[in-house]
Design a protein around this motif. Sequence first.
Motif, PDB file in Angstrom:
ATOM      1  N   THR A   1       7.614   7.866  -6.989  1.00  0.00           N
ATOM      2  CA  THR A   1       6.625   7.844  -8.068  1.00  0.00           C
ATOM      3  C   THR A   1       7.290   8.079  -9.419  1.00  0.00           C
ATOM      4  O   THR A   1       6.992   7.392 -10.409  1.00  0.00           O
ATOM      5  CB  THR A   1       5.555   8.917  -7.813  1.00  0.00           C
ATOM      6  OG1 THR A   1       4.956   8.690  -6.538  1.00  0.00           O
ATOM      7  CG2 THR A   1       4.483   8.903  -8.888  1.00  0.00           C
ATOM      8  N   ALA A   2       8.191   9.056  -9.462  1.00  0.00           N
ATOM      9  CA  ALA A   2       8.873   9.366 -10.719  1.00  0.00           C
ATOM     10  C   ALA A   2       9.693   8.180 -11.210  1.00  0.00           C
ATOM     11  O   ALA A   2       9.642   7.817 -12.403  1.00  0.00           O
ATOM     12  CB  ALA A   2       9.760  10.594 -10.534  1.00  0.00           C
ATOM     13  N   ALA A   3      10.452   7.565 -10.319  1.00  0.00           N
ATOM     14  CA  ALA A   3      11.350   6.483 -10.713  1.00  0.00           C
ATOM     15  C   ALA A   3      10.594   5.200 -11.042  1.00  0.00           C
ATOM     16  O   ALA A   3      10.943   4.488 -11.989  1.00  0.00           O
ATOM     17  CB  ALA A   3      12.367   6.222  -9.611  1.00  0.00           C
TER      18      ALA A   3
ATOM     19  N   LEU B   1      -0.451   1.950  -7.692  1.00  0.00           N
ATOM     20  CA  LEU B   1      -0.742   3.029  -8.635  1.00  0.00           C
ATOM     21  C   LEU B   1      -0.560   2.563 -10.072  1.00  0.00           C
ATOM     22  O   LEU B   1      -1.417   2.818 -10.934  1.00  0.00           O
ATOM     23  CB  LEU B   1       0.147   4.241  -8.355  1.00  0.00           C
ATOM     24  CG  LEU B   1      -0.018   5.412  -9.333  1.00  0.00           C
ATOM     25  CD1 LEU B   1      -1.436   5.965  -9.295  1.00  0.00           C
ATOM     26  CD2 LEU B   1       1.001   6.514  -9.030  1.00  0.00           C
ATOM     27  N   GLY B   2       0.544   1.906 -10.352  1.00  0.00           N
ATOM     28  CA  GLY B   2       0.791   1.434 -11.712  1.00  0.00           C
ATOM     29  C   GLY B   2      -0.291   0.486 -12.191  1.00  0.00           C
ATOM     30  O   GLY B   2      -0.726   0.558 -13.356  1.00  0.00           O
ATOM     31  N   SER B   3      -0.745  -0.387 -11.302  1.00  0.00           N
ATOM     32  CA  SER B   3      -1.801  -1.333 -11.662  1.00  0.00           C
ATOM     33  C   SER B   3      -3.103  -0.611 -11.986  1.00  0.00           C
ATOM     34  O   SER B   3      -3.777  -0.925 -12.974  1.00  0.00           O
ATOM     35  CB  SER B   3      -2.017  -2.319 -10.508  1.00  0.00           C
ATOM     36  OG  SER B   3      -3.132  -3.161 -10.749  1.00  0.00           O
ATOM     37  N   VAL B   4      -3.454   0.379 -11.167  1.00  0.00           N
ATOM     38  CA  VAL B   4      -4.703   1.120 -11.397  1.00  0.00           C
ATOM     39  C   VAL B   4      -4.649   1.869 -12.731  1.00  0.00           C
ATOM     40  O   VAL B   4      -5.598   1.809 -13.526  1.00  0.00           O
ATOM     41  CB  VAL B   4      -4.972   2.092 -10.233  1.00  0.00           C
ATOM     42  CG1 VAL B   4      -6.077   3.084 -10.608  1.00  0.00           C
ATOM     43  CG2 VAL B   4      -5.352   1.322  -8.983  1.00  0.00           C
TER      44      VAL B   4
ATOM     45  N   THR C   1       0.817  -1.210   0.000  1.00  0.00           N
ATOM     46  CA  THR C   1       0.000   0.000   0.000  1.00  0.00           C
ATOM     47  C   THR C   1       0.856   1.267   0.000  1.00  0.00           C
ATOM     48  O   THR C   1       0.337   2.370   0.145  1.00  0.00           O
ATOM     49  CB  THR C   1      -0.927   0.012   1.231  1.00  0.00           C
ATOM     50  OG1 THR C   1      -0.150  -0.211   2.419  1.00  0.00           O
ATOM     51  CG2 THR C   1      -1.994  -1.059   1.117  1.00  0.00           C
ATOM     52  N   GLY C   2       2.156   1.116  -0.160  1.00  0.00           N
ATOM     53  CA  GLY C   2       3.067   2.250  -0.214  1.00  0.00           C
ATOM     54  C   GLY C   2       3.308   2.711  -1.638  1.00  0.00           C
ATOM     55  O   GLY C   2       3.000   2.011  -2.610  1.00  0.00           O
ATOM     56  N   ALA C   3       3.892   3.900  -1.768  1.00  0.00           N
ATOM     57  CA  ALA C   3       4.182   4.441  -3.095  1.00  0.00           C
ATOM     58  C   ALA C   3       5.200   3.589  -3.848  1.00  0.00           C
ATOM     59  O   ALA C   3       5.262   3.635  -5.079  1.00  0.00           O
ATOM     60  CB  ALA C   3       4.688   5.876  -2.973  1.00  0.00           C
ATOM     61  N   GLY C   4       6.014   2.820  -3.117  1.00  0.00           N
ATOM     62  CA  GLY C   4       6.974   1.941  -3.761  1.00  0.00           C
ATOM     63  C   GLY C   4       6.374   0.640  -4.243  1.00  0.00           C
ATOM     64  O   GLY C   4       7.050  -0.151  -4.902  1.00  0.00           O
TER      65      GLY C   4
ATOM     66  N   THR D   1       7.276  14.414 -12.175  1.00  0.00           N
ATOM     67  CA  THR D   1       6.741  14.674 -10.837  1.00  0.00           C
ATOM     68  C   THR D   1       7.361  15.929 -10.254  1.00  0.00           C
ATOM     69  O   THR D   1       8.544  16.206 -10.462  1.00  0.00           O
ATOM     70  CB  THR D   1       7.016  13.473  -9.909  1.00  0.00           C
ATOM     71  OG1 THR D   1       6.442  12.292 -10.477  1.00  0.00           O
ATOM     72  CG2 THR D   1       6.422  13.692  -8.521  1.00  0.00           C
ATOM     73  N   VAL D   2       6.547  16.687  -9.516  1.00  0.00           N
ATOM     74  CA  VAL D   2       7.031  17.865  -8.805  1.00  0.00           C
ATOM     75  C   VAL D   2       6.552  17.767  -7.361  1.00  0.00           C
ATOM     76  O   VAL D   2       5.433  17.343  -7.090  1.00  0.00           O
ATOM     77  CB  VAL D   2       6.531  19.170  -9.470  1.00  0.00           C
ATOM     78  CG1 VAL D   2       5.021  19.219  -9.544  1.00  0.00           C
ATOM     79  CG2 VAL D   2       7.052  20.392  -8.752  1.00  0.00           C
TER      80      VAL D   2
END
Length: 432
Positions: free
Chosen positions: A389-391, A283-286, A276-279, A397-398
């Motif tokens: 998120t960027a990597a 997100l990619g799956s969604v 459930t973390g950003a790592g 990303t900003v």
Amino acid sequence: MSSSPSSSRPFDLAHTDDLMGFLAATPSPYHAVANAAQRLEKAGFRQVAEEAAWDGESGGKFVARGGAIIAWYVPEGATPATPYRIVGAHTDSPNLRVKPVPDSGRHGWKQIAVEVYGGTLLNTWLDRDLGLSGRLSLRGGGSVLVHVDRALLRVPQLAIHLDRGVNDGLKLDRQQHMTPLWGLGEPREGELIEFLAAEAGVEAGQVAGWDLMAHSVEAPAYLGKDRELVAGPRMDNLLSVHAGVAALVAAAGAEPTAIPVFAAFDHEECGSESDTGAGGPLLGSVLERSVYARGGTPEDRARALAGTFCLSSDTGHAVHPNYAERHEPGHHPMPGLGPILKVNVNQRYATDGRGRAVFAEACERAGVPWQTFVSNNAVPCGTTIGPITAARHGISTVDIGVAILSMHSARELCGAADPYLLANTMTSFLGY
């Protein structure tokens, strides 16, 4: 600015009033997800299950997993290659979390064994009335939330008479000195879970696991003669979660050209390396499944992500008047002057010149002032979900946020107007 919390206040403080209620009702990441989902459903978004087949219909949708939630709005006419505009945040805050064998104590005191979570300012948890909250996992699947919002625990500090040098430097041992007490007598195995199960309205025998944490029961409050500041718990980073939900709902009503997304992750304060973390892959799956649900291909996915941009929103440091030498001399963010752009050339923040331009344009469209934060070269810089998120996803990303004092304290401080200014910036960004 009005000096009383009445309905005659400027309209921008209605957002902050609502934030204060959100903070009080959201003592854990699981409550953050539940409360965000409730707001999204009220706005017409519908929850979709990860294990179900997804459709390509337009409208608002969200998925929830533990302490993470991702919501998005597909405008009419969106193609499989339509890019996304993402606001990212995190739901967790540094605190004290209950250990697997919680019932502890000695010398006639009942205590609760806790583990320190994240980069907590330990001294801010001393001599403070604490409640307990989190999630009880039940046999056979399912879970219930628990929120005991009254004075239940306390971590007592040693009296100055027994530590005459305490004001020359307080040193706290995480194992020995941070165990809260909650009563008198001999500890009894299972007592805490029995109590919390009753509070949640379930049988203690149903409880097979738990994710529990302490929280300060002191309510958020306006501070100062003119009430131009707000003090409250978990602003890092529920302030961004609250603003992000509001911005997504507002942007959806504007029928944007890109697909607006709000993503709030758990476990940022300990590295983001979880499901459930950003790592993690959530997100990619969604994003990928959203492309495919609209009839897309891997090529469409690549095109969509190439045009995607993300605002990673987290709190940042306002200049501290008592420790100004710790800050970069040319960059002194202040409360009340709008959100901050966070920059670090070593990629502790993901901002670059292109990101600065996108952020500045969003602020300009919204009529919002903004500031810049960069660390003193002699002081190590923190980080956020931005570089992760960027990597991980190859998304531009900003890093942005609101300037606060007392970051990672049990109680933090920000400007009363800044949450509203942040939400307006996010709305401008998502709805463009």
